[in-house]
Design a protein around this motif. Sequence first.
Motif, PDB file in Angstrom:
ATOM      1  N   ARG A 148       7.967   9.348   2.811  1.00  0.00           N
ATOM      2  CA  ARG A 148       6.937  10.347   3.139  1.00  0.00           C
ATOM      3  C   ARG A 148       5.544   9.712   3.152  1.00  0.00           C
ATOM      4  NH1 ARG A 148       5.675  14.159   6.193  1.00  0.00           N
ATOM      5  NH2 ARG A 148       4.471  15.832   5.284  1.00  0.00           N
ATOM      6  N   VAL A 149       5.252   8.870   2.172  1.00  0.00           N
ATOM      7  CA  VAL A 149       3.957   8.190   2.135  1.00  0.00           C
ATOM      8  C   VAL A 149       3.818   7.254   3.327  1.00  0.00           C
ATOM      9  CG1 VAL A 149       2.542   6.539   0.835  1.00  0.00           C
ATOM     10  CG2 VAL A 149       3.672   8.430  -0.359  1.00  0.00           C
ATOM     11  N   ARG A 150       4.879   6.557   3.669  1.00  0.00           N
ATOM     12  CA  ARG A 150       4.828   5.669   4.841  1.00  0.00           C
ATOM     13  C   ARG A 150       4.531   6.452   6.115  1.00  0.00           C
ATOM     14  NH1 ARG A 150       9.843   1.925   2.993  1.00  0.00           N
ATOM     15  NH2 ARG A 150       8.596   0.381   1.899  1.00  0.00           N
ATOM     16  N   GLU A 151       5.125   7.642   6.249  1.00  0.00           N
ATOM     17  CA  GLU A 151       4.863   8.479   7.420  1.00  0.00           C
ATOM     18  C   GLU A 151       3.373   8.791   7.533  1.00  0.00           C
ATOM     19  OE1 GLU A 151       7.164  12.079   7.219  1.00  0.00           O
ATOM     20  OE2 GLU A 151       9.054  10.973   7.138  1.00  0.00           O
ATOM     21  N   VAL A 152       2.744   9.146   6.435  1.00  0.00           N
ATOM     22  CA  VAL A 152       1.320   9.477   6.426  1.00  0.00           C
ATOM     23  C   VAL A 152       0.494   8.254   6.796  1.00  0.00           C
ATOM     24  CG1 VAL A 152      -0.617  10.180   4.953  1.00  0.00           C
ATOM     25  CG2 VAL A 152       1.580  11.364   4.786  1.00  0.00           C
ATOM     26  N   GLU A 153       0.818   7.110   6.174  1.00  0.00           N
ATOM     27  CA  GLU A 153       0.085   5.869   6.464  1.00  0.00           C
ATOM     28  C   GLU A 153       0.182   5.506   7.940  1.00  0.00           C
ATOM     29  OE1 GLU A 153      -1.524   3.448   4.318  1.00  0.00           O
ATOM     30  OE2 GLU A 153      -1.546   5.051   2.834  1.00  0.00           O
ATOM     31  N   LEU A 154       1.377   5.568   8.483  1.00  0.00           N
ATOM     32  CA  LEU A 154       1.585   5.175   9.872  1.00  0.00           C
ATOM     33  C   LEU A 154       0.974   6.186  10.840  1.00  0.00           C
ATOM     34  CD1 LEU A 154       5.217   3.805   9.592  1.00  0.00           C
ATOM     35  CD2 LEU A 154       3.105   2.479   9.852  1.00  0.00           C
ATOM     36  N   ALA A 155       1.030   7.474  10.512  1.00  0.00           N
ATOM     37  CA  ALA A 155       0.469   8.510  11.377  1.00  0.00           C
ATOM     38  C   ALA A 155      -1.046   8.379  11.510  1.00  0.00           C
ATOM     39  CB  ALA A 155       0.819   9.895  10.846  1.00  0.00           C
ATOM     40  N   HIS A 156      -1.676   7.849  10.487  1.00  0.00           N
ATOM     41  CA  HIS A 156      -3.127   7.707  10.504  1.00  0.00           C
ATOM     42  C   HIS A 156      -3.571   6.283  10.842  1.00  0.00           C
ATOM     43  CE1 HIS A 156      -2.642  11.477   8.275  1.00  0.00           C
ATOM     44  NE2 HIS A 156      -3.707  11.812   8.960  1.00  0.00           N
ATOM     45  N   ASP A 157      -2.624   5.464  11.277  1.00  0.00           N
ATOM     46  CA  ASP A 157      -2.934   4.083  11.671  1.00  0.00           C
ATOM     47  C   ASP A 157      -3.814   3.394  10.627  1.00  0.00           C
ATOM     48  OD1 ASP A 157      -2.650   1.855  13.301  1.00  0.00           O
ATOM     49  OD2 ASP A 157      -4.492   2.303  14.412  1.00  0.00           O
ATOM     50  N   SER A 158      -3.374   3.478   9.380  1.00  0.00           N
ATOM     51  CA  SER A 158      -4.111   2.888   8.269  1.00  0.00           C
ATOM     52  C   SER A 158      -4.322   1.393   8.485  1.00  0.00           C
ATOM     53  CB  SER A 158      -3.329   3.109   6.970  1.00  0.00           C
ATOM     54  OG  SER A 158      -3.865   2.339   5.931  1.00  0.00           O
ATOM     55  N   PRO A 159      -5.508   0.887   8.182  1.00  0.00           N
ATOM     56  CA  PRO A 159      -5.757  -0.553   8.328  1.00  0.00           C
ATOM     57  C   PRO A 159      -5.173  -1.354   7.173  1.00  0.00           C
ATOM     58  CG  PRO A 159      -7.704   0.512   7.470  1.00  0.00           C
ATOM     59  CD  PRO A 159      -6.704   1.614   7.756  1.00  0.00           C
ATOM     60  N   TRP A 160      -4.619  -0.675   6.177  1.00  0.00           N
ATOM     61  CA  TRP A 160      -4.142  -1.350   4.975  1.00  0.00           C
ATOM     62  C   TRP A 160      -2.713  -1.843   5.139  1.00  0.00           C
ATOM     63  CZ3 TRP A 160      -8.301  -2.372   2.445  1.00  0.00           C
ATOM     64  CH2 TRP A 160      -9.368  -1.489   2.480  1.00  0.00           C
ATOM     65  N   GLY A 161      -2.250  -2.538   4.120  1.00  0.00           N
ATOM     66  CA  GLY A 161      -0.983  -3.264   4.140  1.00  0.00           C
ATOM     67  C   GLY A 161       0.246  -2.497   4.566  1.00  0.00           C
ATOM     68  N   GLU A 162       0.481  -1.302   4.047  1.00  0.00           N
ATOM     69  CA  GLU A 162       1.733  -0.595   4.312  1.00  0.00           C
ATOM     70  C   GLU A 162       1.930  -0.324   5.798  1.00  0.00           C
ATOM     71  OE1 GLU A 162       5.390   0.679   3.482  1.00  0.00           O
ATOM     72  OE2 GLU A 162       4.054  -0.123   1.959  1.00  0.00           O
ATOM     73  N   ALA A 163       0.867  -0.082   6.521  1.00  0.00           N
ATOM     74  CA  ALA A 163       0.987   0.180   7.950  1.00  0.00           C
ATOM     75  C   ALA A 163       1.408  -1.069   8.721  1.00  0.00           C
ATOM     76  CB  ALA A 163      -0.337   0.707   8.502  1.00  0.00           C
TER      77      ALA A 163
END
Length: 186
Positions: A148-163
């Motif tokens: 679920r957290v990964r979905e949020v990170e990827l949906a917002h094109d996070s510049p941080w590591g997980e994305a």
Amino acid sequence: MQGKMVKEKIITVFGSSRPRQGEPDYEEAHSLGYSLAERGFAVCTGGYGGVMAGVSQGAKEAGGKVYGVTAEFFSAKVNAWVDVEVRVATWQDRLFELIRLADGFVACKGGTGTLVELSVVWEMLNKSVVPVKPFGALGDFWQPIIERVREVELAHDSPWGEAHGRLIHSAASPQEVALYLAGKLK
């Protein structure tokens, strides 16, 4: 001429303090500690009971070294398998010492304390607060939260590591997570 000194590799394991010897979660932790020590790792836990004791016992039985980071505010005694007790004053000091000592991490099934530990390590890795270190989640307990957290990170094109790459590796068994860590740290 003396040989080169090799720094031991320490794996910090997070998990519930509730499981007792003979219960499935304790026995899984025991197997994890044993598997990590078999691969030459020292283990580090919060030093008390439950998963912490299971991991410690397993590591000792495989000939490994065990660190326990304990805190003055807990009245519990350090478990019998700890070789090196690192005593700190506060809950926060304990968490950050567990992180500081580690070359890698494993999150086992647990409650709110384990959730905080998983989250803080994940965020520190994600924001490059600490150098990237391998992190395994044992079993499928944490999978719904991680995904679920990964979905949020990827949906917002996070510049941080997980994305840009998965920071937590999911492993089905203690042996699988130990092999993953050995592959990353050897």
